[in-house]
Design a protein around this motif. Sequence first.
Motif, PDB file in Angstrom:
ATOM      1  N   TYR A 137       0.843  -1.200   0.000  1.00 25.64           N
ATOM      2  CA  TYR A 137       0.000   0.000   0.000  1.00 25.64           C
ATOM      3  C   TYR A 137       0.872   1.241   0.000  1.00 25.64           C
ATOM      4  N   GLU A 138       0.347   2.298  -0.606  1.00 23.33           N
ATOM      5  CA  GLU A 138       1.030   3.588  -0.613  1.00 23.33           C
ATOM      6  C   GLU A 138       0.172   4.615   0.109  1.00 23.33           C
ATOM      7  N   VAL A 139       0.781   5.324   1.043  1.00 14.92           N
ATOM      8  CA  VAL A 139       0.050   6.295   1.856  1.00 14.92           C
ATOM      9  C   VAL A 139      -0.424   7.455   0.987  1.00 14.92           C
ATOM     10  N   MET A 140      -1.693   7.802   1.131  1.00 16.71           N
ATOM     11  CA  MET A 140      -2.272   8.949   0.428  1.00 16.71           C
ATOM     12  C   MET A 140      -2.194  10.205   1.277  1.00 16.71           C
ATOM     13  N   GLY A 141      -2.367  10.039   2.607  1.00 23.94           N
ATOM     14  CA  GLY A 141      -2.317  11.187   3.491  1.00 23.94           C
ATOM     15  C   GLY A 141      -2.954  10.880   4.826  1.00 23.94           C
ATOM     16  N   THR A 142      -2.854  11.843   5.743  1.00 24.92           N
ATOM     17  CA  THR A 142      -3.420  11.728   7.083  1.00 24.92           C
ATOM     18  C   THR A 142      -4.555  12.729   7.233  1.00 24.92           C
ATOM     19  N   ARG A 143      -5.610  12.338   7.896  1.00 22.18           N
ATOM     20  CA  ARG A 143      -6.734  13.241   8.164  1.00 22.18           C
ATOM     21  C   ARG A 143      -7.277  12.945   9.556  1.00 22.18           C
ATOM     22  N   TYR A 144      -8.097  13.872  10.037  1.00 17.97           N
ATOM     23  CA  TYR A 144      -8.684  13.747  11.359  1.00 17.97           C
ATOM     24  C   TYR A 144     -10.195  13.840  11.240  1.00 17.97           C
TER      25      TYR A 144
END
Length: 269
Positions: A137-144
Amino acid sequence: MVASLIAMLLLSLLVIGNLTYHARQQQLDDRFRAELAAGTAPVSEGDFEDVLLADGDPVALIEIPEIGLRDVVVEGTSGSVLMDGPGHRRDTVLPGQVGVSVLMGRALAYGGPFGGLSQLTPGDRFSVTTGQGEHVYEVMGTRYAGDPAPANPRSGESRLILTTARGGPLAPVGVQYVDATLVGDAQPRGARQTTFVTLPPQDTPLATDTRTVWALIFALQFLVVAEIGAIWALRRFGWRKTWIAFIPVLLLASLLTATQVAVLLPNLI
């Protein structure tokens, strides 16, 4: 009694819990590797004989080099289950399959496997191994919580969401999500009985589990009786004999109580 309970709770969450976590992870690793070798590792909500997986059964192995994580993922996401390792939410597909898979893990207590998720950046890659092979898997981003979510996955795409708590130690203020997309082709979905509607409330992010309150009541009774016994022995036999006889009992009672209190805490801390 209150002081001993608070001290034992912290000890249970941060020290004893870490020891039991790693011991349990070793057992799960041995079991899952044996299932992979035998070709019986689960690819759906049931095992290879179509028997519904129990909470705590191993379903995957996640490896994230950037945060030094290599843990076995278990089925279920209640507080007691996440004491053993990251958990797979039952109403989602397994990692590597077409659709969206959700893995949840603690941020600090009981090994804190997902405590380093905030260090991941877009483009970072990690792997998840299931009964259908290794998936990168490749990280797309972090969110809250409250942030806009990525667009829905395209047809035939596999998406993975890593979930943990955010905020101060033992004081979560919300949920953190790391979105990742599969590099390569996705595998077919496995059959699932649990849906979003039927998912138990204790399996949702930051949920508490009240199913074992009865055990907490018995543990508190045991602790109170032990305290009363220690006070009586102190007056009758003095502190030396009381110390020898009752300290192990009080520690055991405090540990049992603290463990049950830990189950009532939010499942992602």
